[in-house]
Design a protein around this motif. Structure first.
Motif, PDB file in Angstrom:
ATOM      1  N   VAL A  75      18.333  -4.455 -62.199  1.00 23.45           N
ATOM      2  CA  VAL A  75      19.290  -3.493 -61.667  1.00 23.45           C
ATOM      3  C   VAL A  75      19.077  -2.136 -62.339  1.00 23.45           C
ATOM      4  O   VAL A  75      18.442  -2.025 -63.375  1.00 23.45           O
ATOM      5  N   PHE A  76      19.618  -1.114 -61.691  1.00 25.03           N
ATOM      6  CA  PHE A  76      19.553   0.241 -62.227  1.00 25.03           C
ATOM      7  C   PHE A  76      20.883   0.549 -62.899  1.00 25.03           C
ATOM      8  O   PHE A  76      21.875   0.772 -62.218  1.00 25.03           O
ATOM      9  N   LEU A  79      22.962   3.627 -61.690  1.00 22.02           N
ATOM     10  CA  LEU A  79      23.414   3.733 -60.302  1.00 22.02           C
ATOM     11  C   LEU A  79      24.602   2.793 -60.099  1.00 22.02           C
ATOM     12  O   LEU A  79      24.754   1.817 -60.821  1.00 22.02           O
ATOM     13  N   GLU A  83      24.696   1.466 -54.515  1.00 20.50           N
ATOM     14  CA  GLU A  83      23.357   2.041 -54.424  1.00 20.50           C
ATOM     15  C   GLU A  83      22.307   1.043 -54.877  1.00 20.50           C
ATOM     16  O   GLU A  83      21.202   0.993 -54.337  1.00 20.50           O
ATOM     17  N   ILE A  87      19.043   0.130 -52.505  1.00 22.57           N
ATOM     18  CA  ILE A  87      18.013   1.030 -53.018  1.00 22.57           C
ATOM     19  C   ILE A  87      16.692   0.904 -52.276  1.00 22.57           C
ATOM     20  O   ILE A  87      15.995   1.888 -52.059  1.00 22.57           O
ATOM     21  N   SER A  88      16.329  -0.305 -51.853  1.00 25.24           N
ATOM     22  CA  SER A  88      14.999  -0.406 -51.250  1.00 25.24           C
ATOM     23  C   SER A  88      15.008  -0.311 -49.729  1.00 25.24           C
ATOM     24  O   SER A  88      13.979  -0.532 -49.097  1.00 25.24           O
ATOM     25  N   ARG A  90      14.769   1.541 -46.296  1.00 26.22           N
ATOM     26  CA  ARG A  90      14.026   2.756 -45.992  1.00 26.22           C
ATOM     27  C   ARG A  90      14.593   3.523 -44.811  1.00 26.22           C
ATOM     28  O   ARG A  90      14.430   4.716 -44.715  1.00 26.22           O
ATOM     29  N   LEU A  92      17.606   4.371 -43.638  1.00 27.87           N
ATOM     30  CA  LEU A  92      19.030   4.676 -43.621  1.00 27.87           C
ATOM     31  C   LEU A  92      19.277   6.155 -43.407  1.00 27.87           C
ATOM     32  O   LEU A  92      20.361   6.659 -43.623  1.00 27.87           O
TER      33      LEU A  92
END
Ligand SMILES: Nc1ncnc2c1ncn2[C@@H]1O[C@H](COP(=O)(O)OP(=O)(O)OP(=O)(O)O)[C@@H](O)[C@H]1O
Ligand SMILES: Nc1ncnc2c1ncn2[C@@H]1O[C@H](COP(=O)(O)OP(=O)(O)OP(=O)(O)O)[C@@H](O)[C@H]1O
Ligand SMILES: [Mg+2]
Ligand SMILES: [Mg+2]
Lengths: 486, 321, 325, 334
Positions: A75-76, A79, A83, A87-88, A90, A92
């Motif tokens: 995880v980030f 963020l 999010e 996150i991945s 494309r 959106l």
């Protein structure tokens, strides 16, 4: 250098749950990293719907509809949850639509039957919550193949149940699920076929109906292994060591009260997030308690730093070995001696390297840590072997009170049995042991007494002879209250 | 594995060093004279002494940008004290204590308030320099006792000046501390993962405090050497040294992210930088070009092995395909 | 007195011209002067022009002086930026047979220095600065100084000389209210000039004895449309100052020729290298196109000898355009 | 009050704390300096901030990806000098074209950094310590010791610092300030709204996870350096316009100045978090302290630096304590 993985063949079929099992370091995680393009195979090929494909990176995998949840949650921290989930994605649009993002993530999260504020930054999430984020992330992608690498390692019974249901639901939708776990009972419950890996080699692939527990273990380990039994009676134990009264930490947990004798094993049961870890951290002086009292040998003590705790003979084996447990880029011996470095110091503070090495070697044998020698970087070991190194570190401090937080998280059946034996052995030697575990069979196998927590409150404490898995679950989820109210 | 890597890094540096020395000897006839070899150290003696302390700090995953300002502050304080009639011996002790205080002040914010060291020492770089400026304003101070200047300039033991001896002693002591003692192990562990260290009972704040105090006191010592070597001080003494010092440490293979590095690597890197600068100066290369060459070397020393590694791995992949 | 010593052409003198740092015009002009003399004298030796980076000026100069000593150069011509900090290195150079001739900025204590080739008389430049301020302010009011760095020896000497001059009766109504530093950087000097204006609302003149500071201050005042109230003066390069002089922001400033300074420094060094002079008081040299110069005791420092180049030019509307081209 | 904290994002807490520190600073100096609350003072700080702000924004983006750009000062110098030089021989180039050239020059320098960091896998501090020296050396060699002077610049450029977009009372919104603000707003919006820009945070927050999430980390890091260079190029253009006289030392020291502004502005030096609004506040705060100290009558010239360092430390410490206690209040309210 030997290959981490060789001669591996595996076929996954839509609408099937395919389990992959094997000892620690067998190459399971490596396999899936190849399938998702994180690593490139040196030889061999991947076929997608009959066509050979090259998966260069995660995007390639995603394009083929392959998504994965990794063993170590990815995880980030900076963020927020929403999010992190998306996150991945494309397509959106160019601009963030925060409102929509939160809404969709809320929906996804609630589909998982969890409550998690999607606006929260991921930095504060517990391992289990991070795992939830990963599941949501995988679900949000329209996957054809979903790979789960030990998704239940840090989940408790309740969450495991939910996860298995999600797995079944995906299967019903025609998704191929690749399921990696060391908890064999789960595999028998949901898998259609099971593949065994050993030492980076493919051993067998069989329909689940054709295998039984012992056979599977034999394939994995290469020999037969005793299934661990459920305890029904508490062991004999020595005099009182620790007495905790009304221990509280503002806003986290309150009024935890228990006694622990020398040679006794006390297990903390409860759901993920029930603040068991925080009790452990308070006893170890990481986040000192704000109320209540701790008595050791009948004398009241204040523990406000880990050093103090260690001086009192307390050790804490963390649940998060990557962040809190091990210095990943340092060798095994340096990790093993870290908590007891003083022992190896000679004149002017010089380290006695020979003694240090000998100690590390000894643990390598005793805990069967798979590694050619003790100079290997810990980060290069498989998850289970890392866990053993962490154990070695704390055993070497020769503690009086040993707190295990999820001691067999991600540890294979063989090693798990070994860890359990070690714990029993330590108890026999008179060490007081506190085990925080989300693995109910483990609790049943180890505990002399069980303490159940829910939302920072102690729900009950009872002897193993009065204990059953159902009772723990009921207390942990609050079903007993529902029942008594009804 | 890690050891092998470090060894190969040092091997690379050693090769560069040998090439540099050979080229210098071939191109500049005066290069191999004893006096030039001593000068080569003397001219940067303060920087290389502080680089040793900086090595420990960076391995600990911290940074100390305030070293040059502490050097300046100590030198100026010494000037003021001597000027006002304090015996130089006492002034030296007071200045070393000032270094301890400055380091401890850094450490307080970094280790206890937990503000990143880059932020703290950036502010202190400005503040300590400012205090030096307050002390001396636009004046310079000369007229130190003869013996003090001699310590900075003249041979002390055999042909070697005091600064070189201090450097060698610190090199050995800090090298042993870092690589052989429990304290050094803790420095590495904290640099690798401070949380793991804390959860293992390492007194993280204490280790950091000690390191910054070491850095402070060694910087102050270097400042005094600077004052002695130049026999005078000014408010701008040692300005800008921090970047040169950090460059030497990084070229030595110390990871800016902490947890990796060796004193030997830093020693090789120091020798390379000094020899390279000296050789270029002897063939009349101007200051800018010297700095640029060091810059290129710094980048290439990391880039070269990276590219080689990549070519080797893609080569292997092709071969096996 | 004795005859002026003339230089014999074609000797071998290895000389190093070492400015404070590289990359700015005045030092490059000095190099041109030195190169001119180098050709003229048909020196069989080499003339090196090397210098440190501005941010490493002090350490760099010491390093380069030491290296020149190792190389056994005959003379190093130094525009000193290190104050007395360089004297140990300079003394070592002298001891090893490398002479140190300073120009533009001397070694304050003169330790290790053979002779200083002074562009102007430092006392006189103080008087001129005071006079320029006097005429611009109409003899009364407040003014300020915007200098280079606090450690710049020549600027400090000029400011001290001006302060000395200000004690004279003529200037009794003038008050120097502040001295600040722009570190010879355009942006710092520009901001410092504006800060002075805000801090001292009544000032009439900003005196900037540095070529970077004076243009920056002039530009700042012009940008803020303050030129009718406050004037800029000091030491500047005509090519950079011409527009501000013509539009009245900087009606008057002074400078000498750096080309000549380089030329004269070269002649002095060449003669020293050749052993024709020793750098002692009373010696007189014939410096090619510039005529004869005498070595004298430097009256502006406690110790040290100098050759006074002089004169300098005060530029104004009438002559600045011609000088700029 | 409790409700208020509850709704705030941690990043907003930081900005709130910073705004309070800025306010306190301004109030303090207003009590010390006559006529502090004047359009003139506002103009001074605004035009001074205008030059450093783009650099700080670029630096912030690089820092967010766990890197650092120490070469910005040299890039500013190169851009200012080369454009000035070019305009000396091509005075008729269209102003917009000049800005484009400045951006391109900066972007080129940034691309060199970015390629070495992202594709050469050399730590950014090593790369930019090297290019800090390399770019400056190039400039020194190229310049041949000539300075750029206003006399060689076209009139529009010389007049640019005075060009006013609009005036409110005595306060003029100068064109350079407007340009800087526009740049800040563009990047503020982009970083919070533009999907690709969020990758900057992702890469800085957890590089391993970024790879697994299919983010092209190398490209993201590369782009952050290109943007940093580009913004330094813009700053170089403004530097040229504002100061007119460019020597080879132009922009010296901007690297540490921009890092100071960025860290005071609450960008995590270890990457992953920070906001452009914070960077703007940080830049304004540092510059306000700097500009106010030079105007504070009782402070002598020699005390300025010491006080500047001290005040930056106090600002950082206050901001840290406030952010932490706000965080605790928020925690309690949950
Ligand atoms: N980065 C690496 N470099 C070299 N070898 C590695 C690396 N990561 C893992 N290995 C090795 O590859 C082998 C397979 O590891 P892998 O992580 O795939 O095991 P695993 O089956 O997932 O085990 P576990 O159940 O413990 O997670 C192990 O022997 C391990 O030591
Ligand atoms: N990096 C960390 N540093 C300090 N404390 C941490 C860290 N990570 C987690 N913790 C503590 O561990 C707690 C996690 O325990 P949690 O509240 O989830 O209870 P638990 O019953 O132990 O749940 P779990 O079954 O997930 O371990 C967090 O609330 C936090 O206080
Ligand atoms: Mg695995
Ligand atoms: Mg836990």
């Amino acid at each position: 250098m030997t290959a981490a993985l060789s001669d591996m063949s595996l076929a996954v079929v839509p609408g099937e749950i395919h389990a992959v099992v094997g000892e620690n370091g067998a190459g399971k995680s490596t396999l899936i990293k190849i399938m998702t393009g994180v690593y490139q195979p040196d030889s061999g090929e991947i076929l997608n719907e009959g066509k050979a494909v090259t998966i260069r990176n995660t995007h390639g995998a995603q394009a083929l509809g392959i998504a994965a949840m990794y063993q170590e949650p990815m995880v980030f921290p900076d963020l927020d949850v929403a999010e992190n989930i998306f996150i991945s994605h494309r397509n959106l649009g160019t601009f963030m639509n925060w409102g929509k993002l939160y809404q969709s993530s809320d929906e996804l999260i609630s589909r998982l039957g969890v409550s998690l504020d999607v606006r929260r930054a991921a930095s504060g999430l517990t391992l289990a919550e991070q795992q939830t984020v990963e599941i949501a992330r995988a679900l949000s992608l329209n996957v054809k193949v979903l790979i789960m690498d030990e998704p239940t390692a840090s989940l408790s019974a309740h969450e495991v149940e939910r996860l298995l249901n999600i797995g079944k639901a995906l299967k019903a939708r025609g998704v191929a699920v690749l399921y990696i776990s060391h908890r064999l009972d789960e595999i028998f419950r949901i898998a259609d076929r099971v593949t065994v890996l050993r030492d980076g080699k493919h051993i067998s692939t069989k329909p689940i109906a054709e295998v039984n527990h012992d056979g599977l273990v034999k394939d994995m380990v290469g020999r037969a292994l005793d299934k661990f039994a459920t305890k029904t009676k508490a062991n004999e134990h020595g005099p009182l060591l620790l007495s905790v009264k009304n221990l509280s930490l503002d806003g986290v947990f309150r009024n935890v009260t228990f006694e622990l004798h020398k040679g006794e094993v006390l297990c903390f049961g409860g759901l993920v997030g029930s603040r068991r870890t925080d009790v452990g951290l308070a006893l170890f002086g990481i986040s000192p308690s704000t109320g209540g009292s701790i008595e050791l040998d009948g004398r009241q003590v204040v523990i406000s730093t880990p050093q103090q705790a260690m001086d009192y003979g307390i050790a804490y084996v963390s649940e998060d070995r990557r962040k809190l447990g091990l210095a990943m880029t340092m060798p095994i011996y340096a990790n093993a001696s870290l908590a007891s470095l003083k022992k190896f110091l000679r004149r002017f503070g010089f380290i006695d390297r020979a003694a240090e090495n000998a100690m590390a070697e000894q643990y390598r044998e005793r805990l069967s840590i798979r590694s050619p020698d003790v100079k290997i970087e810990v980060g290069k070991l498989s998850g289970g072997n890392q866990q053993k190194v962490m154990l070695a570190k704390w055993l070497e401090t020769k503690p009086r009170l040993l707190i295990f937080d999820e001691p067999t998280r991600g540890v294979d059946v063989g090693a798990k049995a070994e860890v359990h034996n070690i714990i029993r052995e330590l108890a026999k030697q008179g060490v007081a042991i506190l085990v925080i575990s989300s693995d109910l069979p483990e609790v049943m196998a180890l505990a002399d007494r069980v303490l159940v927590m829910r939302e920072g409150q102690q729900m009950g404490i009872f002897d193993i002879s009065d204990c059953s898995q159902e009772r723990v679950i009921a207390l942990a989820t609050g079903q007993d209250q529902v029942a008594s109210a009804a | 594995m890690m050891l092998a890597r470090l060894k190969s890094w040092e091997g690379l540096l050693l090769i560069i060093l040998i090439i540099t020395v050979l080229a210098n000897a071939a191109l500049a006839p005066q290069f191999l004279t004893l006096q030039n070899q001593i000068n080569l150290f003397q001219l940067s003696i303060e920087k290389i002494i502080v680089a040793l302390a900086m090595t420990l700090i960076i391995i600990n995953a911290e940074i100390d940008l305030s070293v040059a300002s502490i050097m300046g502050l100590a030198a100026c304080t010494f000037g003021i004290l001597v000027e006002s009639g304090t015996p130089a011996g006492l002034a030296i002790i007071l200045c070393l204590m000032l270094g301890i205080v400055a380091g401890a002040f850094n450490a307080f914010w970094i280790a206890y308030v937990q503000i990143p060291s880059l932020v703290v020492t950036l502010a202190m770089l400005i503040m300590y320099r400012g205090i030096a400026r307050v002390l001396l304003e636009d004046r310079g101070i000369t007229g130190f006792p003869q013996w003090f200047g001699d310590l900075g300039q003249k041979a002390f033991l055999g042909p070697f000046p005091l600064g070189m001896i201090i450097f060698v002693v610190l090199l050995v002591v800090l090298g042993l501390v870092l690589h052989r003692t429990g304290f050094g192990r803790e420095v590495f562990v904290i640099g690798t993962n401070a949380e793991v260290a804390r959860f293992s009972g390492v007194r993280v704040a204490r280790v950091k405090t000690i390191l910054f105090i070491i850095s402070g006191v060694i910087s102050a010592l270097a400042g005094l050497l600077y004052a002695g070597r130049l026999a005078s001080v000014r408010g701008d003494a040692a300005t800008g040294f921090e970047l040169d010092i950090i460059t030497m440490v990084l070229l030595g293979g110390v990871s800016i992210f902490g947890g990796r590095g060796t004193i030997i690597g830093v020693l090789f890197s120091i020798l390379i930088v000094l020899n390279l600068r000296n050789g270029m100066a002897l063939v009349n290369v101007t200051g800018h070009i010297q700095t640029a060459v060091i810059g290129i070397l710094l980048i290439m020393s990391v880039l070269g092995p990276n590219l080689a590694e990549r070519m080797r791995s893609t080569g292997l992949a092709k071969a096996s395909a | 007195s004795a005859e002026a010593v003339s230089a014999k052409k074609g000797e071998t003198a290895n000389l190093v011209l070492l400015p404070k740092f590289l990359g700015i015009l005045p030092f490059d002009q000095a190099r041109r002067g030195a190169e001119e003399a180098h050709k003229e004298l048909e020196n069989k030796g080499a003339l090196q022009y090397i210098g440190p980076t501005p941010e490493n000026s002090v350490a760099g100069q010491i390093e380069m002086l030491t290296t020149a000593t190792t190389q056994k150069q005959h003379v190093v011509m130094l525009s000193n930026n290190a104050g007395d900090q360089i004297s140990a290195a300079a003394e070592a150079a002298q001891a090893a047979g490398t002479k140190v001739v300073t120009w533009d900025s001397p070694i304050p204590s003169a330790k290790g220095e053979t002779v200083f080739v002074a562009q102007v008389d430092f006392t006189q430049i103080g008087v001129v600065m005071a006079d320029m301020a006097h005429s611009m302010m109409g003899g009364s009011g407040e003014f300020v100084v915007l200098s280079a760095t606090p450690d710049a020896a020549n600027q400090n000497a000029w400011i001290a000389a001006m302060n000395e001059a200000l004690k004279g009766d003529k200037y009794k109504d003038m008050k120097l209210v502040d001295t600040v530093y722009g570190d010879d950087q355009s942006e710092k000097s520009y901001n410092a000039a504006l800060a002075l204006v805000d801090k001292h609302p009544n000032i009439k003149v900003i005196m900037a004895p540095t070529s970077v500071g004076i243009v920056a201050a002039a530009k700042a005042l012009q940008d803020e449309k303050l030129c009718d109230k406050i004037k800029v003066s000091g030491l500047g390069v005509p090519a950079e100052m011409v527009s501000y002089t013509m539009n009245g922001c900087a009606p008057e400033f002074a400078l000498w020729s750096f080309v000549d300074l380089g030329y004269l420094t070269y002649y002095t060094s060449y003669l020293l290298a050749a052993g024709a002079i020793k750098g002692e008081v009373g010696e007189e040299i014939a410096a090619g196109r510039m005529g004869n110069f005498k070595i004298e005791k430097d009256p502006t420092r406690a110790a040290g000898n100098r050759i006074l180049m002089g004169p300098f030019t005060v530029y104004n509307k009438d002559n600045v355009e011609a000088a700029a081209n | 009050m409790i409700q208020f904290f509850r709704r705030l994002h941690p990043q907003s807490l930081r900005i709130l704390a910073l705004a309070i520190v800025l306010l306190l600073t301004v109030l303090f100096f207003a009590s010390q300096i006559d006529g502090y609350f004047s359009p003139r003072m506002l103009n001074r700080i605004a035009t001074s901030v205008a030059v450093i702000l783009p650099i700080a924004i670029g630096q912030a983006m690089v820092v967010m990806t766990r890197n650092i750009d120490l070469s910005v000062g040299s890039v500013v110098g190169i851009a200012a000098y080369l454009i000035g030089d070019y305009l000396g021989t091509h005075p008729d180039v269209h102003p917009v074209m000049v800005v484009v050239i400045a951006l391109a020059l900066g972007a080129f320098c940034g691309a060199i950094n970015g390629a070495l960091v992202a594709y050469g896998r050399v730590p950014s501090i090593i790369v930019t310590l090297g290019t800090l020296a390399l770019f400056r050396t190039y400039l020194v060699e190229y310049s041949g010791a000539r300075s750029i002077t206003t006399a060689g610049l076209p009139q529009w450029l010389v007049d640019l610092p005075q060009a006013t977009v609009f005036s409110i009372g005595n306060f003029d919104m100068r064109l350079t300030v407007a340009m800087s603000l526009v740049a800040a707003i563009i990047f503020w919006v982009a970083l919070s709204r533009l999907r690709v820009a969020r990758k900057l945070y992702a890469v800085g927050s957890n590089p391993d996870a970024a790879v697994v999430a299919g983010i092209n980390s190398s490209l993201v890091v590369f782009m952050s350096f290109v943007l940093s260079g580009m913004l330094a190029g813009l700053a170089g253009f403004m530097f040229l316009a504002k100061f007119g006289n460019i020597t080879v030392v132009a922009g010296l020291g901007f690297e540490l100045k921009s890092v100071a502004a960025v860290v005071v502005g609450g960008v995590n030096i270890f990457g992953g978090s920070g906001s452009i609004l914070g960077v703007v506040l940080g830049t304004v705060l540092v510059d306000t302290i700097d500009n106010s100290l030079t105007r504070w009558a009782i402070v002598s010239e020699f005390w300025r630096e010491a006080l500047l360092g001290m005040l930056i430390m106090i600002a950082v410490a206050t901001d840290t304590f406030m952010t932490r206690s706000f965080g605790r209040m928020k925690g309690k309210s949950e």
